[in-house]
Design a protein around this motif. Structure first.
Motif, PDB file in Angstrom:
ATOM      1  N   VAL A  17       4.954  12.175  -9.378  1.00  0.00           N
ATOM      2  CA  VAL A  17       3.719  12.162  -8.716  1.00  0.00           C
ATOM      3  C   VAL A  17       2.797  11.111  -9.704  1.00  0.00           C
ATOM      4  O   VAL A  17       2.133  10.360  -8.909  1.00  0.00           O
ATOM      5  CB  VAL A  17       3.138  13.629  -9.011  1.00  0.00           C
ATOM      6  CG1 VAL A  17       1.648  13.587  -8.578  1.00  0.00           C
ATOM      7  CG2 VAL A  17       3.841  14.572  -8.071  1.00  0.00           C
ATOM      8  N   ALA A  18       3.052  10.859 -10.623  1.00  0.00           N
ATOM      9  CA  ALA A  18       2.326   9.806 -11.533  1.00  0.00           C
ATOM     10  C   ALA A  18       2.774   8.689 -11.193  1.00  0.00           C
ATOM     11  O   ALA A  18       1.865   7.836 -11.104  1.00  0.00           O
ATOM     12  CB  ALA A  18       2.700   9.927 -13.092  1.00  0.00           C
ATOM     13  N   HIS A  41       0.811   7.609  -7.807  1.00  0.00           N
ATOM     14  CA  HIS A  41      -0.464   7.426  -8.020  1.00  0.00           C
ATOM     15  C   HIS A  41      -0.368   6.073  -8.575  1.00  0.00           C
ATOM     16  O   HIS A  41      -1.065   4.982  -7.937  1.00  0.00           O
ATOM     17  CB  HIS A  41      -0.986   8.216  -9.230  1.00  0.00           C
ATOM     18  CG  HIS A  41      -1.338   9.467  -8.712  1.00  0.00           C
ATOM     19  ND1 HIS A  41      -2.048   9.734  -7.386  1.00  0.00           N
ATOM     20  CD2 HIS A  41      -1.002  10.900  -9.011  1.00  0.00           C
ATOM     21  CE1 HIS A  41      -2.195  11.049  -7.375  1.00  0.00           C
ATOM     22  NE2 HIS A  41      -1.872  11.642  -8.191  1.00  0.00           N
ATOM     23  N   ARG A  42       0.418   5.513  -9.526  1.00  0.00           N
ATOM     24  CA  ARG A  42       0.458   4.180 -10.072  1.00  0.00           C
ATOM     25  C   ARG A  42       0.898   3.338  -9.154  1.00  0.00           C
ATOM     26  O   ARG A  42       0.111   2.202  -9.130  1.00  0.00           O
ATOM     27  CB  ARG A  42       1.439   4.129 -11.193  1.00  0.00           C
ATOM     28  CG  ARG A  42       0.891   3.751 -12.322  1.00  0.00           C
ATOM     29  CD  ARG A  42       2.043   3.730 -13.500  1.00  0.00           C
ATOM     30  NE  ARG A  42       1.714   4.764 -14.498  1.00  0.00           N
ATOM     31  CZ  ARG A  42       2.692   5.645 -14.877  1.00  0.00           C
ATOM     32  NH1 ARG A  42       3.873   5.493 -14.336  1.00  0.00           N
ATOM     33  NH2 ARG A  42       2.280   6.570 -15.686  1.00  0.00           N
ATOM     34  N   VAL A  62      -1.882   2.658  -6.314  1.00  0.00           N
ATOM     35  CA  VAL A  62      -3.262   1.842  -6.957  1.00  0.00           C
ATOM     36  C   VAL A  62      -2.669   0.372  -6.786  1.00  0.00           C
ATOM     37  O   VAL A  62      -3.213  -0.475  -6.408  1.00  0.00           O
ATOM     38  CB  VAL A  62      -3.742   2.099  -8.310  1.00  0.00           C
ATOM     39  CG1 VAL A  62      -4.410   0.895  -8.774  1.00  0.00           C
ATOM     40  CG2 VAL A  62      -4.109   3.428  -8.320  1.00  0.00           C
TER      41      VAL A  62
END
Lengths: 305, 598, 180, 230
Positions: B576-577, B580-581, B584
């Motif tokens: 998940v992290a 997100h990264r 972006v």
């Protein structure tokens, strides 16, 4: 010079020496007495040199304010009372040096000086502008007046007994044996005077006018720095001078400094012994006490004589 | 006034010869043993959670960074600075201190002519009382925060072993509020969480009973909150300040409590696509796992068109095909993905890149491509007979897909990780259904307390009848012709050599044969990178068999990003992290592209 | 105590009594009946001592609550009468003629809550505060912390750090945090 | 720091009217004479505090400082909780008199003003007047957290937070409240400071008189006394 037949200039120097000795003696003695009092209270108490430090500190203060001429003169009068008292009483009997300016009739003068300081204070403190000072002064004066009554009566009895008002002569009359002391020859007068003594030594239970906890701090409220130093000096000088009178009148005077020191200390301790363990009287209580006990004894002593 | 009243005071004169009652040396008097004197702080124990600051009624404590204390897992690197111009020595800070590092000495004298001198960091600014053993310490029996977790219902081993029903009930809202109330909201966990979820904030929402608000908070950082509420590796709980006092806060279950407490249909009202203009740009995501779908979720919410290509029947990736149903029910996952789809994400299943569509086509048709293919190939032990062994990950996928798998009476599993436990427990269930009894043996190189699997996984596996043999190295899969008969293992003496390289040493005398009709290897997975095609594989830069990416997930190709297990190891929350990264990073690239066009 | 309340209940509007102890009871009364009840309590029921008169600011309900606590020393009973006042109006009825001490309480309430008691002696004079020009400080809409910070200087140089944001800054400053 | 409601703004400074009895006015004496009185002027002396130089010679000054240090006379003015901690010092338990420390009931005779804890604005006014009446050199000792940075009264509507804004402070004693032993330590430390000749708070006060007055007037709203009244 005719009025003062046995006056010599050197006496002034002698008197100053006396003053010096007595002040230092008073400094140390009051400190020692405070230490003794502290021990009774379970404390260590002040160092014996504390009076000197306090005195020096007060002189060293930088700012002084004044409330007028009488404010200045208050402590001066006060000290004059102490000094004068000492000066006109023979400190050491028979000593050429410490005879001071003792003349015939000086007992009246001495009694006047006892009162003089308090009066001076009244004037000075009254001018300080502090409303409580005036109250303190009036309370103090009322009490002192009442306390002096038995003394005056006792002294009156004494003068009747010895037929003189010259302290030197009174002392002379008591020399020889311990039983020549007034305390044995006229015990009633002595008791009456000692009641006054306890009452005027500014110790509990008769020090309500000076008590810090009462009206802060009584007459000297506004006094500080060197004014206070003057008053402090008087605080050590005056009791000693007063004790000297009592010593001369009732306890045979002193013929040497050692005898002086011991006798003054013992006499002073009388008020201390009572003072450190008793609570204060209120002003009206102490006045009532003097009227009820001191005055009758005084009257009685006169009657007996 | 009697004569007695006059005379009795004189008895006080007897004290004149007694020793004074005065304390002779008042300057060196120690305080009482438990006096609340000046503060001490044990730098090794303090974790900088700031509970002391929070509880201080006089606002006397500031948390400040100090030299020599770096922020790290479970330690904020801050230390309390106490203002003795505020403190009133009530000792609430000592009572609340989560680690017991903050104590009080019995020293009580501190004079200074500088008023600013009375601000100090205990334990850092050296003080004479730092090592003073006496003084107020918190009583061990008294805690301002609860030390034990709120109870939660779960199935007993005998009830759960015969089926694939979810084991854990989850907190009821009431239990969740009680559990949430233990949290001191220090926020140390946030740094540990790979996705940096706003843990203290949503726990506060739980405590206040605002589950819907909590859900919105969750979705700000994690579109897989429902799944993570169940199967997250919850690293956060290993740095929870409460664990120093007793049980760590059940952060994972609280998250689950939020997702469970909100009505399924309400999700679509609460989590809506933000009102942003369509950019007209499109992104392809390869693999509908947590990393890919998170990227898709984020990008779709920014107004991009996102298409997700999934090789398998259903989206979810490893969450669906790697995690057994008893840990993560499929309906939860379906609902989770439907929320993501509601953002406008299009998921095309059964689209294996390399078969139905090629990388080149994607690169051409889309502005950006995100590779999040997961680790779907099992590694092998390569011991003799290992070609007859089953790969755990493959087996799990078949179980999920509903394909018939062979269920022998006895199964041996090699590996001590979560996948090993998953397959062991899944096989145990199938055995129970088929034979009425469990026959699973788990062997692993590590000692039991070094197992990579979660503690509760191991315990639950044991409860369910799996037998675990720690510190045993597989030597051979015993075959009888083509039939698997068992697994031969030696006792492990050391796994690593002096240099720390993997070189297991065995005690050959201690040999065991684990009889088994099937041996499952669960020692790790790898990515199937054949979809890239030879040309692209050549072009990309590699790092030890993994695609090289920069800190934002971008590969050496400007249009290609990589995310998820394939680049950062198997873990949903990491995925998940990553998502997100990458989102972006992709978003930035797309924005730059838009600007260039205009 | 209950007998007294029974006797009063017939003639006055009493709220539900709250017994905190057997000998301590709170009861809400109507403002226009307060004086009559207090007088009766004092003269008939033996509640001769006014223990206290204080107020509570129920800002949410826009009301002040006055609490008159009276004590019967002989029977050792304490009865507290609550009267609700409109917060906007904030005018009470003075009872200094029933108990002279009430005048002091009323001065305090005037100063601290801004509740006036017309007719009470010296009620408008300063009581504890000197030169106070702001809201009465015991009112709930008076923010004592904000007032304190705007009036009295703090010692400068204090900064604090939130562990969460500090860790974010030092450990993962470039992680895209949240959808906000 | 705690959150503050920044919407709350205290009243903009409105003048506090001088009390009726303190206003200048004309009165008629019993014998019919009309006189002007101005209570603020009539009640107090007026002389701005001035900087007093040290003694001319260093030896004398050192000697004086030694005497000042060993004869600390404290104004017995208990402003806060700490007043209770001074009692054991006066009484046999600690007997501070043996260190040359004694309590005086009048500011005129005191050298040391002990601010024993929090100062409400009302008390501050009295403390300032007491301080200004003390003869120089004079010292101030702040007891406890309250005098340093507000202590537990940090959010009080009526309590100052920093004593040194209003009076020059020579020595602080940490604690809430400090124990009598800590107080004694403070006195000893103050003695050391005085002996070193650093106890010049009174001159500091005189030098920054306007600043101190401004701070004092900022919080004492009913300033019904002359700027200096010693």
């Amino acid at each position: 010079m005719t009025a003062f037949p046995n006056f010599e200039w050197v006496q002034i120097a002698y008197a100053l020496l006396t003053l010096f000795i007595v002040i230092n003696y008073g400094m140390v003695m009051t400190a020692v007495v405070r230490k003794i009092g502290a021990r009774v209270g379970g404390r260590y108490g002040i160092p014996v040199w504390q009076n000197y430090v306090d005195l020096l500190k007060n002189i060293a203060l930088r700012s002084k304010i004044s409330h007028g001429v009488m404010y200045y003169l208050g402590p001066v009068f006060r000290l004059t009372g102490g000094v004068g008292l000492l000066m006109f009483v023979p400190t050491i009997y028979g000593s050429e040096w410490h005879q001071n300016f003792s003349y015939a009739g000086d007992l009246i003068l001495a009694l006047y000086f006892v009162f003089f300081g308090t009066l001076g204070m009244a004037l000075g403190a009254g001018e300080s502008g502090h409303p409580h000072s005036a109250i303190g002064v009036s309370r103090g004066l009322a009490q002192v007046t009442m306390a002096e009554l038995p003394l005056a009566l006792g002294v009156f009895a004494l003068s009747l007994q010895y037929q003189t008002l010259d302290i030197t002569e009174i002392v002379a009359a008591q020399q020889g044996s311990i039983f020549n002391w007034t305390v044995f020859t006229n015990p009633l007068a002595t008791v009456a005077a000692m009641v006054a003594f306890v009452g005027t030594m500014m110790r509990s239970p008769f020090d309500v006018a000076m008590a810090p906890q009462e009206i802060p701090i009584g007459p000297p409220t506004e006094y500080h720095s060197s004014y206070l130093a003057l008053m402090q000096t008087n605080r050590v000088l005056f009791p000693v001078a007063k004790t000297v009178i009592y010593m001369n009148l009732f306890f045979g005077g002193a013929t040497s400094w050692a005898e002086f020191a011991i006798k003054v200390f013992c006499l002073y301790m009388i008020s201390v012994v009572i003072g450190v363990v008793h609570p204060r009287f209120r002003v009206e209580q102490s006045i009532r006490f003097f009227l009820k006990w001191g005055l009758p004894i005084g009257v009685l002593s006169i009657l007996v004589v | 006034m009697s004569l007695r009243d006059v005379l009795s005071p004189f008895t006080a004169w007897k004290h004149v010869i007694n020793d004074p009652v005065t304390i002779k040396d008042p300057f060196n008097r120690p305080g009482a043993d438990r006096y609340r004197g000046f503060h001490q702080n044990d730098m090794d124990k303090c974790i900088g959670c700031g509970s002391c600051e929070e509880i201080c009624q006089n606002a006397a404590i500031d948390m400040v960074p100090v030299e020599g204390q770096e922020a790290g897992p479970g330690d904020s690197g801050l230390r309390p600075m106490i203002d003795y111009g505020r403190c009133c020595w009530c000792a609430l800070c000592v009572d609340v201190c989560m680690t017991g590092s903050l104590t009080m000495s019995n020293e009580y004298t501190w004079v200074d002519s500088d008023p600013d001198a009375f601000r100090f960091v205990p334990g850092v600014d050296g003080k004479s009382w730092d090592l003073e053993p006496k003084g107020y310490q918190r009583e061990d029996t008294r805690r301002l925060t609860g030390t034990t977790r709120a109870p939660m219902g779960e199935l007993a081993p005998e009830d759960r072993i015969g089926n694939f029903c979810e084991i854990v009930d989850g907190f009821t809202p009431e239990q969740a509020v009680i559990e949430a109330d233990r949290c001191v909201e220090c926020g140390l966990c946030v740094a540990t969480c790979p996705a940096h979820m706003d843990i203290p904030d949503y726990i506060a929402k739980v405590r206040d009973g605002d589950f819907e608000g909590g859900l919105q908070l969750l979705y700000e950082t994690n579109p897989f909150s429902q799944a993570c509420g169940r199967i997250c590796t919850h690293k956060c709980e290993t740095t929870c300040a409460a664990m120093h006092e007793g049980d760590a806060i059940a952060i994972r279950w609280l998250k689950r409590a939020i997702t469970d407490s909100v009505d399924k249909d309400r999700y679509f009202d609460l989590i809506q696509k933000p009102d942003v203009p369509e950019t007209g740009q499109s992104v392809a995501v390869i693999g509908a796992g947590p990393a890919g779908l998170t990227t898709a979720f984020d990008l779709a919410r920014k107004g991009h068109k996102v298409v997700v290509f999934e090789a398998l029947d259903k989206p979810g990736g490893m969450m669906r095909y790697g995690i057994p149903e008893y840990r993560l029910p499929y309906d939860v996952l379906d609902h989770e993905i439907s929320v993501i789809e509601a953002m406008g994400v299009e998921i095309r299943c059964n689209m294996r890149v390399g078969h139905e569509i090629s990388m080149e086509q994607l690169a051409k048709a889309y502005d950006a491509v995100v590779l999040s293919i997961g680790l779907h190939q099992g590694r092998s032990t390569r011991v003799p007979g290992s070609d007859k062994a089953e790969a755990a990950i493959d087996l799990l996928r078949r179980i999920t897909a509903g394909v018939e798998v062979p269920v022998p009476e006895q199964v041996a599993v090699i590996g001590g990780g979560n996948v090993a436990m998953d397959i062991a427990r899944s096989m145990a269930r199938l055995q129970k259904i088929k034979y009425g009894r469990v026959g699973v043996t788990v062997t692993a190189l590590e000692d039991l307390d070094r197992f990579l699997a979660d503690r509760e996984e191991i315990e639950e596996a044991q409860e369910e009848g799996c037998v675990i043999y720690p510190a045993r190295g597989p030597q051979e899969i015993v075959l009888d012709g083509e039939t698997v008969m068992g697994l031969r293992t030696w006792k492990v003496q050391a796994i690593f050599d002096d240099q720390g390289r993997f070189a297991p040493k065995y005690d050959e005398a201690d040999e065991m044969i684990h009889p088994a009709g099937m041996v499952v290897e669960a020692i790790g997975q790898m990515a199937d990178i054949s979809l890239l095609g030879e040309a692209l594989t050549e072009k990309l830069e590699w790092n030890r068999g993994r695609i090289m990416i920069d800190s934002t997930g971008q590969t050496s190709e400007p249009w290609l990003w990589a995310a998820g297990d394939a680049v950062s190891g198997p873990d949903v929350i990491h995925a998940v992290a990553d998502g997100h990264r990458v989102a972006v990073s992709v978003g930035k690239m797309l924005a730059a592209k838009r600007e260039k066009v205009q | 105590m209950r007998h007294i309340l029974y006797r009063l209940k017939d003639r006055y509007h009493l709220g539900t009594p709250v017994f905190q102890r057997d000998d301590l009871c709170f009861v809400t009364v109507k403002r226009f009946e307060l004086r009559a009840i207090l007088t009766e309590l004092r003269d008939v029921e033996g509640f001769t001592h006014l223990t206290l008169l204080t107020a509570v600011d129920w800002i949410e309900e826009q009301q002040f609550q006055l609490t008159y606590m009276v004590n019967n020393r002989v029977a050792n009973l304490t009865l507290a009468l609550r009267v609700m006042l409109d917060r906007e109006d904030a005018t009470g009825d003075t009872i200094h003629d029933l108990w002279p001490t009430a005048a002091t309480y009323q001065r305090e309430l005037r100063e601290m809550f801004g509740i006036t008691f017309p007719g009470s002696p010296r009620v408008d004079e300063e009581f504890i505060l000197e030169g106070w020009t702001d809201l009465p400080p015991y009112r709930r809409d008076f923010d004592t912390l904000a007032y304190s910070q705007q009036t009295y200087n703090d010692r400068p140089g204090r900064v604090t750090h939130d562990p969460k944001t500090h860790m974010q800054k030092t450990l993962y400053a470039d992680y895209p945090k949240g959808a906000k | 720091m705690k959150d503050v409601d920044d919407k709350f703004l205290k009243n903009p400074d409105t003048e506090v009217p001088l009390r009726e009895e303190l206003r200048p006015r004309k009165v008629t004496t019993p014998d019919g004479q009309e006189i002007d009185i101005d209570p603020l002027r009539d009640y107090f002396c007026e002389a701005k505090p001035k900087v007093h130089p040290k003694a001319y010679s260093k030896i004398v000054e050192d000697f004086y400082n030694w005497a000042r240090a060993n004869s600390l006379w404290i104004l017995g003015f208990g402003t806060g909780c700490g007043a209770i901690e001074m009692r054991p010092l006066m009484t046999p338990r600690f007997d501070a008199y043996r260190y040359g420390i004694q309590w005086r009931p009048t500011p005129r005779q005191a050298n040391l003003l002990v601010i024993s804890g929090y100062l409400s604005v009302k008390t501050l006014k009295r403390a300032i007047r007491a301080y200004e009446q003390m003869p120089q050199p004079k010292y101030v000792m702040g007891l406890g957290s309250c005098t340093i940075n507000g202590g537990m009264y940090w959010d009080s509507y009526n309590t100052i937070k920093r004593l040194d804004d209003y009076l020059p402070v020579d020595m602080y004693v940490a604690g809430c409240m400090p124990r009598p032993e800590a107080l004694l330590h403070g006195f000893m430390e103050l003695k050391r400071v005085i002996k070193e000749g650093k106890g010049e708070g009174a001159n500091l006060y005189a030098e920054n008189f306007d600043q101190y007055k401004a701070n004092q007037k900022a919080v004492i709203r009913d300033w019904d006394m002359p700027d200096y009244n010693w």
